[in-house]
Design a protein around this motif. Structure first.
Motif, PDB file in Angstrom:
ATOM      1  N   LEU A 271       0.826  -1.204   0.000  1.00 53.60           N
ATOM      2  CA  LEU A 271       0.000   0.000   0.000  1.00 53.60           C
ATOM      3  C   LEU A 271       0.864   1.259   0.000  1.00 53.60           C
ATOM      4  CD1 LEU A 271      -2.696  -1.037   2.636  1.00 53.60           C
ATOM      5  CD2 LEU A 271      -3.012  -0.868   0.157  1.00 53.60           C
ATOM      6  N   TRP A 272       1.858   1.300   0.879  1.00 52.43           N
ATOM      7  CA  TRP A 272       2.702   2.496   1.005  1.00 52.43           C
ATOM      8  C   TRP A 272       3.526   2.760  -0.246  1.00 52.43           C
ATOM      9  CZ3 TRP A 272       3.202   6.328   4.697  1.00 52.43           C
ATOM     10  CH2 TRP A 272       2.362   6.197   5.796  1.00 52.43           C
ATOM     11  N   LYS A 273       3.889   1.726  -0.987  1.00 48.27           N
ATOM     12  CA  LYS A 273       4.673   1.918  -2.220  1.00 48.27           C
ATOM     13  C   LYS A 273       3.941   2.798  -3.227  1.00 48.27           C
ATOM     14  CE  LYS A 273       7.564  -2.181  -2.304  1.00 48.27           C
ATOM     15  NZ  LYS A 273       7.872  -3.450  -2.980  1.00 48.27           N
ATOM     16  N   GLU A 274       2.617   2.858  -3.130  1.00 49.77           N
ATOM     17  CA  GLU A 274       1.828   3.640  -4.077  1.00 49.77           C
ATOM     18  C   GLU A 274       1.915   5.138  -3.828  1.00 49.77           C
ATOM     19  OE1 GLU A 274      -2.164   2.376  -4.738  1.00 49.77           O
ATOM     20  OE2 GLU A 274      -1.658   0.271  -4.398  1.00 49.77           O
ATOM     21  N   PHE A 275       2.301   5.574  -2.616  1.00 51.22           N
ATOM     22  CA  PHE A 275       2.229   7.000  -2.328  1.00 51.22           C
ATOM     23  C   PHE A 275       3.375   7.560  -1.490  1.00 51.22           C
ATOM     24  CE2 PHE A 275      -0.415   4.706   0.739  1.00 51.22           C
ATOM     25  CZ  PHE A 275       0.159   5.102   1.940  1.00 51.22           C
ATOM     26  N   ALA A 276       4.406   6.759  -1.197  1.00 49.34           N
ATOM     27  CA  ALA A 276       5.482   7.257  -0.336  1.00 49.34           C
ATOM     28  C   ALA A 276       6.807   6.566  -0.638  1.00 49.34           C
ATOM     29  CB  ALA A 276       5.110   7.038   1.135  1.00 49.34           C
TER      30      ALA A 276
END
Length: 97
Positions: free
Chosen positions: A83-88
């Motif tokens: 999930l975090w790879k998509e926005f950070a």
């Protein structure tokens, strides 16, 4: 004992109230109760506004390098990371205490 620190920086144009960010935060907040290898677990938003500051942090401890490996490979951790790879982006430090 090993301390695992992670500092996250939201990508340009991404805000904390973005639904994707909220899902990522929820996924990480749940890890403390879902992964038995975690001896301690903290995660939270940065409360200061400085140009060099990161946006979100994880601070946790595990018993040893094998426990760290199991934590990193745990499906709940991997789902949160996805999930975090998509926005950070993030930086990590692991050290013995």
């Amino acid at each position: 004992m090993i301390r695992h620190l992670v500092l996250f920086k939201l990508n340009e144009g991404v805000d904390r109230d973005d639904p994707k960010v909220a899902a990522g935060v929820s996924a990480f907040e749940a890890l403390g109760e879902r992964i038995p290898e975690l001896a301690s677990w903290e995660c939270a938003w940065n409360i200061t506004d400085r140009p060099i500051a990161y946006d979100y942090a994880i601070n946790c401890t595990v018993a040893d390098t094998e426990a760290l490996r199991r934590y990193i490979e745990h499906p709940a951790h991997q789902a949160g990371v996805a999930l975090w790879k998509e926005f950070a982006t993030w930086v990590i430090a692991d050290y013995e205490i």
